[in-house]
Each structure stands twice: as structure tokens, then as C-alpha cells.
Design a protein around this motif. Structure first.
Motif, PDB file in Angstrom:
ATOM      1  N   HIS A   1       0.871  -1.174   0.000  1.00  0.00           N
ATOM      2  CA  HIS A   1       0.000   0.000   0.000  1.00  0.00           C
ATOM      3  C   HIS A   1       0.909   1.225   0.000  1.00  0.00           C
ATOM      4  CE1 HIS A   1      -2.888   2.977   1.995  1.00  0.00           C
ATOM      5  NE2 HIS A   1      -3.401   2.686   0.820  1.00  0.00           N
ATOM      6  N   GLU A   2       1.043   1.855  -1.160  1.00  0.00           N
ATOM      7  CA  GLU A   2       1.970   2.965  -1.312  1.00  0.00           C
ATOM      8  C   GLU A   2       1.355   4.288  -0.872  1.00  0.00           C
ATOM      9  OE1 GLU A   2       4.047   3.059  -5.039  1.00  0.00           O
ATOM     10  OE2 GLU A   2       3.665   0.934  -5.396  1.00  0.00           O
ATOM     11  N   PRO A   3       2.188   5.281  -0.547  1.00  0.00           N
ATOM     12  CA  PRO A   3       1.670   6.605  -0.167  1.00  0.00           C
ATOM     13  C   PRO A   3       0.886   7.225  -1.316  1.00  0.00           C
ATOM     14  CG  PRO A   3       3.999   6.378   0.404  1.00  0.00           C
ATOM     15  CD  PRO A   3       3.655   5.200  -0.454  1.00  0.00           C
ATOM     16  N   PRO A   4      -0.018   8.164  -1.005  1.00  0.00           N
ATOM     17  CA  PRO A   4      -0.794   8.831  -2.060  1.00  0.00           C
ATOM     18  C   PRO A   4       0.128   9.595  -3.008  1.00  0.00           C
ATOM     19  CG  PRO A   4      -1.699   9.292   0.117  1.00  0.00           C
ATOM     20  CD  PRO A   4      -0.392   8.642   0.334  1.00  0.00           C
ATOM     21  N   SER A   5      -0.323   9.749  -4.241  1.00  0.00           N
ATOM     22  CA  SER A   5       0.450  10.512  -5.217  1.00  0.00           C
ATOM     23  C   SER A   5       0.420  11.993  -4.873  1.00  0.00           C
ATOM     24  CB  SER A   5      -0.119  10.302  -6.624  1.00  0.00           C
ATOM     25  OG  SER A   5      -1.416  10.879  -6.723  1.00  0.00           O
ATOM     26  N   ARG A   6       1.406  12.729  -5.357  1.00  0.00           N
ATOM     27  CA  ARG A   6       1.457  14.174  -5.102  1.00  0.00           C
ATOM     28  C   ARG A   6       0.232  14.867  -5.685  1.00  0.00           C
ATOM     29  NH1 ARG A   6       4.353  17.106  -1.421  1.00  0.00           N
ATOM     30  NH2 ARG A   6       4.343  19.296  -2.026  1.00  0.00           N
ATOM     31  N   GLU A   7      -0.212  14.401  -6.844  1.00  0.00           N
ATOM     32  CA  GLU A   7      -1.377  14.995  -7.492  1.00  0.00           C
ATOM     33  C   GLU A   7      -2.613  14.891  -6.600  1.00  0.00           C
ATOM     34  OE1 GLU A   7      -3.858  14.590 -11.714  1.00  0.00           O
ATOM     35  OE2 GLU A   7      -2.387  13.085 -11.124  1.00  0.00           O
ATOM     36  N   LYS A   8      -2.825  13.711  -5.988  1.00  0.00           N
ATOM     37  CA  LYS A   8      -3.978  13.529  -5.113  1.00  0.00           C
ATOM     38  C   LYS A   8      -3.854  14.364  -3.849  1.00  0.00           C
ATOM     39  CE  LYS A   8      -5.621   8.934  -6.458  1.00  0.00           C
ATOM     40  NZ  LYS A   8      -5.910   7.568  -5.966  1.00  0.00           N
ATOM     41  N   LEU A   9      -2.642  14.491  -3.347  1.00  0.00           N
ATOM     42  CA  LEU A   9      -2.433  15.279  -2.127  1.00  0.00           C
ATOM     43  C   LEU A   9      -2.724  16.757  -2.362  1.00  0.00           C
ATOM     44  CD1 LEU A   9       0.838  13.614  -0.797  1.00  0.00           C
ATOM     45  CD2 LEU A   9      -1.406  13.539   0.295  1.00  0.00           C
ATOM     46  N   VAL A  10      -2.292  17.267  -3.518  1.00  0.00           N
ATOM     47  CA  VAL A  10      -2.548  18.672  -3.841  1.00  0.00           C
ATOM     48  C   VAL A  10      -4.052  18.906  -4.003  1.00  0.00           C
ATOM     49  CG1 VAL A  10      -2.230  20.464  -5.592  1.00  0.00           C
ATOM     50  CG2 VAL A  10      -0.286  19.069  -4.865  1.00  0.00           C
ATOM     51  N   ALA A  11      -4.755  17.950  -4.648  1.00  0.00           N
ATOM     52  CA  ALA A  11      -6.203  18.077  -4.806  1.00  0.00           C
ATOM     53  C   ALA A  11      -6.901  18.073  -3.444  1.00  0.00           C
ATOM     54  CB  ALA A  11      -6.734  16.945  -5.683  1.00  0.00           C
ATOM     55  N   LEU A  12      -6.432  17.217  -2.526  1.00  0.00           N
ATOM     56  CA  LEU A  12      -7.009  17.180  -1.178  1.00  0.00           C
ATOM     57  C   LEU A  12      -6.732  18.488  -0.441  1.00  0.00           C
ATOM     58  CD1 LEU A  12      -8.414  15.623   1.115  1.00  0.00           C
ATOM     59  CD2 LEU A  12      -6.161  14.757   1.785  1.00  0.00           C
ATOM     60  N   LYS A  13      -5.534  19.024  -0.597  1.00  0.00           N
ATOM     61  CA  LYS A  13      -5.177  20.288   0.052  1.00  0.00           C
ATOM     62  C   LYS A  13      -6.104  21.413  -0.416  1.00  0.00           C
ATOM     63  CE  LYS A  13      -1.163  23.299   0.825  1.00  0.00           C
ATOM     64  NZ  LYS A  13      -1.788  24.570   0.374  1.00  0.00           N
TER      65      LYS A  13
ATOM     66  N   LEU B   1      -8.591  14.454  10.093  1.00  0.00           N
ATOM     67  CA  LEU B   1      -9.840  13.890  10.586  1.00  0.00           C
ATOM     68  C   LEU B   1     -10.176  14.419  11.978  1.00  0.00           C
ATOM     69  CD1 LEU B   1      -9.413  10.181   9.400  1.00  0.00           C
ATOM     70  CD2 LEU B   1     -10.746  11.995   8.318  1.00  0.00           C
ATOM     71  N   GLU B   2      -9.154  14.632  12.784  1.00  0.00           N
ATOM     72  CA  GLU B   2      -9.373  15.176  14.125  1.00  0.00           C
ATOM     73  C   GLU B   2      -9.905  16.607  14.045  1.00  0.00           C
ATOM     74  OE1 GLU B   2      -9.706  14.935  18.131  1.00  0.00           O
ATOM     75  OE2 GLU B   2      -9.059  13.316  16.781  1.00  0.00           O
ATOM     76  N   ARG B   3      -9.349  17.402  13.138  1.00  0.00           N
ATOM     77  CA  ARG B   3      -9.809  18.786  12.983  1.00  0.00           C
ATOM     78  C   ARG B   3     -11.211  18.839  12.391  1.00  0.00           C
ATOM     79  NH1 ARG B   3      -4.076  20.642  10.603  1.00  0.00           N
ATOM     80  NH2 ARG B   3      -3.114  21.394  12.528  1.00  0.00           N
ATOM     81  N   ALA B   4     -11.586  17.816  11.648  1.00  0.00           N
ATOM     82  CA  ALA B   4     -12.899  17.807  10.996  1.00  0.00           C
ATOM     83  C   ALA B   4     -14.013  17.355  11.937  1.00  0.00           C
ATOM     84  CB  ALA B   4     -12.868  16.912   9.763  1.00  0.00           C
TER      85      ALA B   4
ATOM     86  N   GLY C   1     -16.935  17.205  14.320  1.00  0.00           N
ATOM     87  CA  GLY C   1     -17.938  18.206  14.644  1.00  0.00           C
ATOM     88  C   GLY C   1     -18.255  19.146  13.502  1.00  0.00           C
ATOM     89  N   HIS C   2     -17.497  19.045  12.409  1.00  0.00           N
ATOM     90  CA  HIS C   2     -17.748  19.898  11.245  1.00  0.00           C
ATOM     91  C   HIS C   2     -19.004  19.417  10.522  1.00  0.00           C
ATOM     92  CE1 HIS C   2     -17.077  21.960   7.411  1.00  0.00           C
ATOM     93  NE2 HIS C   2     -16.152  22.699   8.016  1.00  0.00           N
ATOM     94  N   ALA C   3     -19.749  20.352   9.935  1.00  0.00           N
ATOM     95  CA  ALA C   3     -20.982  19.986   9.224  1.00  0.00           C
ATOM     96  C   ALA C   3     -20.701  19.027   8.074  1.00  0.00           C
ATOM     97  CB  ALA C   3     -21.671  21.250   8.708  1.00  0.00           C
ATOM     98  N   HIS C   4     -19.495  19.085   7.497  1.00  0.00           N
ATOM     99  CA  HIS C   4     -19.144  18.226   6.370  1.00  0.00           C
ATOM    100  C   HIS C   4     -18.075  17.196   6.768  1.00  0.00           C
ATOM    101  CE1 HIS C   4     -20.951  21.725   4.347  1.00  0.00           C
ATOM    102  NE2 HIS C   4     -21.329  20.850   3.435  1.00  0.00           N
ATOM    103  N   ALA C   5     -18.086  16.781   8.035  1.00  0.00           N
ATOM    104  CA  ALA C   5     -17.075  15.838   8.519  1.00  0.00           C
ATOM    105  C   ALA C   5     -17.081  14.536   7.727  1.00  0.00           C
ATOM    106  CB  ALA C   5     -17.294  15.554  10.006  1.00  0.00           C
ATOM    107  N   GLN C   6     -18.270  14.021   7.407  1.00  0.00           N
ATOM    108  CA  GLN C   6     -18.358  12.758   6.665  1.00  0.00           C
ATOM    109  C   GLN C   6     -17.776  12.906   5.274  1.00  0.00           C
ATOM    110  OE1 GLN C   6     -22.260  10.964   6.561  1.00  0.00           O
ATOM    111  NE2 GLN C   6     -21.737   9.596   4.879  1.00  0.00           N
TER     112      GLN C   6
ATOM    113  N   VAL D   1     -10.633  12.069   2.217  1.00  0.00           N
ATOM    114  CA  VAL D   1      -9.346  11.577   2.702  1.00  0.00           C
ATOM    115  C   VAL D   1      -9.148  10.124   2.278  1.00  0.00           C
ATOM    116  CG1 VAL D   1      -8.053  10.946   4.791  1.00  0.00           C
ATOM    117  CG2 VAL D   1      -9.172  13.177   4.634  1.00  0.00           C
ATOM    118  N   LEU D   2     -10.219   9.328   2.374  1.00  0.00           N
ATOM    119  CA  LEU D   2     -10.140   7.924   1.976  1.00  0.00           C
ATOM    120  C   LEU D   2      -9.858   7.791   0.478  1.00  0.00           C
ATOM    121  CD1 LEU D   2     -10.466   4.946   2.765  1.00  0.00           C
ATOM    122  CD2 LEU D   2     -12.913   5.169   2.335  1.00  0.00           C
ATOM    123  N   ARG D   3     -10.512   8.607  -0.331  1.00  0.00           N
ATOM    124  CA  ARG D   3     -10.313   8.533  -1.782  1.00  0.00           C
ATOM    125  C   ARG D   3      -8.922   8.984  -2.204  1.00  0.00           C
ATOM    126  NH1 ARG D   3     -16.140  11.241  -3.380  1.00  0.00           N
ATOM    127  NH2 ARG D   3     -17.432   9.428  -2.853  1.00  0.00           N
ATOM    128  N   THR D   4      -8.270   9.751  -1.340  1.00  0.00           N
ATOM    129  CA  THR D   4      -6.916  10.213  -1.646  1.00  0.00           C
ATOM    130  C   THR D   4      -5.909   9.071  -1.555  1.00  0.00           C
ATOM    131  OG1 THR D   4      -7.451  12.429  -0.814  1.00  0.00           O
ATOM    132  CG2 THR D   4      -5.125  11.871  -0.974  1.00  0.00           C
TER     133      THR D   4
END
Length: 286
Positions: A24-36, A61-64, A66-71, A77-80
Motif C-alpha cells: 500500500h503505497e503513499p498517495p500521489s502528489r497529485e492527489k495530495l494537492v487536490a485534497l489540500k 480527521l481530528e480537525r474535521a 464536529g464539522h458539518a461536512h465531517a463525513q 481523505v479515503l479517496r486520496t
């Protein structure tokens, strides 16, 4: 279970025996930038340093919480994450923060487990049912085949479930249900019915009069006339316009909103199928 998987992989490494790793490799840079870019729309920072670790995503996930869009944030994050696969070359398991990981035991018996079992039998002299000497060079092709069939089985499971749910929703056409936005494209919103899991499309033409901008970074459609905005994670009241058990396709509409004139309805594409071609991020007119 995880401890057993790690122990099996390390024992085979010490024995210099063939291993079928679960990589299970780390996420690609492209996916990380999109998540950012996505997280910035919620005011959640994502610092992309030289080394990315699972702890980075745990902090998001910890910062999210209680957020209205936490789910929706958790799903993004999972799709990344990269997709795990089987291979005789060790790439580590990013998600579990493990350097060596093989499926020695798992809830559902897999052929990859059997390869590891037989390799242990050979390496430790535990009997005659070990890994044949000529199997080692073939493990790469076997791993590719196992990874392919795993993905194929998952897709078949999703398709089957979609057809059963569509058959159920077909009997409820015209009813109003609560659905959550799980994806956004320039042609409409992908929705999942709350408490049921049925996926379908709310076409942009069904959002009413006016033009809508597609904000790719924010995963949102925004009206250029009245400022209405629909983004991933939003909860909507929608009408089940149609459902096709043969394809699993479901089409939604907004209660009391007539489709925009002169704009043809598109059949709902399968969720997860990428757009026809990649375009640079930004705001697009839909």
C-alpha cells in the motif's frame, strides 16, 4: 491478525524465501494537492512536507470532528489513498505504517494467503506441501492477477448492490427522500440516499433556471444568478425521478423545480467513472 501478518512476512524475509506482500503505497502528489485545495475550502490546513505519513491524515480527521461536512471530508481523505495490491516486491503498507506486511491470515481466505502459507512450509521445512521451486519467478504475474481479480470482485459487488437498490427505488418513484451529495461534476450532483445507500444523479438541468459554475477545488456547483451552492456533504430533499434495475442507474429531481428548458437530461453515469478527459482545476461553466 495484523501481528500475524507482519510476523509471517518478517519470517520469510529472514529465511530469504518468496513473499507475496500486501503493498500500500503513499498517495500521489497529485492527489495530495487536490485534497489540500479541497480542505482549504473548509479552512482546514494541510501541510505537504517532504515525507507524508498516516499521522497527517489523522490530524485532518481530528480537525474535521464536529464539522458539518465531517463525513464528506473523511470520504475525500479515503479517496486520496492509493489502492493496495499484491506483489513479491516490498513497497511497505502506508495505511498501517508497516514496513513488511503480507496476508498470512484474513477474514476471507485468499490465494495470496495460501502462497504465504506454502512459502513458510518450504522455508521452515514443515512438510511436503510447500511452495514449488519454480513458483518464485512467477509471483509477480500471480500478484498482478490477484490484484486484478480483487478489483473485479469489488466492482461486481458494487454493481449487484446498485441493481438491488435501484429495483427497490423503482417502486418508490415520485417519492421525496433525503440524500447526501457525495460527488460533484459539471453535469450534476451524485447523491446517496440517507439510510439506504442508493446512489444516483441529480443533473445540473434539474437544478432550475440559470447557469451553474463548477468549482472543481471545492467540489461544488454554484448558481451565477442567485448564489445557490451545492457541495459535497450537503443534505438535500430530492424526488426519485426514475430508477433502472437493469443498470442500477437512478435519476433524482428537486421537489417543485422544473428542469431548465432546452437542456436535455443525461442518463446517470456510473459513480466513480472519471470524466471523459482531464481539465485543469478551477471554475467551469456548466
Amino acid at each position: 491478525m495484523i501481528a500475524a501478518n507482519v510476523a509471517a512476512a518478517k519470517q520469510l524475509e529472514r529465511s530469504k524465501a518468496p513473499v507475496m506482500y500486501r503493498d500500500h503505497e503513499p498517495p500521489s502528489r497529485e492527489k495530495l494537492v487536490a485534497l489540500k485545495d479541497y480542505l482549504e475550502t473548509f479552512g482546514i490546513p494541510l501541510a505537504l512536507g517532504q515525507v507524508v505519513t498516516p499521522a497527517l491524515f489523522n490530524r485532518v480527521l481530528e480537525r474535521a470532528k464536529g464539522h458539518a461536512h465531517a463525513q464528506a471530508i473523511a470520504e475525500q481523505v479515503l479517496r486520496t489513498q492509493s489502492q493496495a495490491y499484491y506483489a513479491p516486491a516490498n513497497a511497505g503498507h502506508f495505511g498501517l505504517s508497516l514496513g513488511s506486511y503480507a496476508h498470512f491470515t484474513s477474514p476471507i481466505r485468499r490465494y495470496a494467503d495460501l502462497v504465504v502459507h506454502r512459502s513458510l512450509v518450504s522455508a521452515l521445512g514443515l512438510g511436503e506441501r510447500g511452495l514449488p521451486p519454480d513458483m518464485g519467478p512467477r509471483l509477480r504475474a500471480i500478484g498482478e492477477h490477484l490484484s486484478m481479480t480483487e478489483r473485479r470482485a469489488m466492482e461486481a459487488e458494487r454493481d449487484t448492490l446498485a441493481r438491488y437498490i435501484a429495483a427497490h427505488l423503482a417502486r418508490r418513484e415520485g417519492e421525496t427522500v433525503r440524500a447526501r451529495v457525495t460527488g460533484v461534476q459539471k453535469f450534476g450532483l451524485f447523491l446517496t440516499v440517507e439510510g439506504l445507500g442508493g446512489d444516483g444523479l441529480l443533473p445540473v438541468s434539474a437544478l432550475g433556471e440559470g447557469r451553474f459554475w463548477f468549482d472543481e477545488a471545492a467540489r461544488a456547483l454554484e448558481s451565477e444568478t442567485d448564489g445557490r451552492r451545492h457541495a459535497v456533504g450537503d443534505l438535500l430533499e430530492v424526488v426519485i425521478a426514475s430508477a433502472d434495475p437493469a443498470t442500477g442507474g437512478v435519476l433524482f429531481a428537486l421537489p417543485g423545480v422544473a428542469p431548465a428548458p432546452g437542456r436535455a437530461r443525461r442518463p446517470p453515469p456510473r459513480k466513480g467513472v472519471p470524466p471523459r478527459r482531464a481539465r485543469p482545476a478551477g471554475r467551469r461553466r456548466a
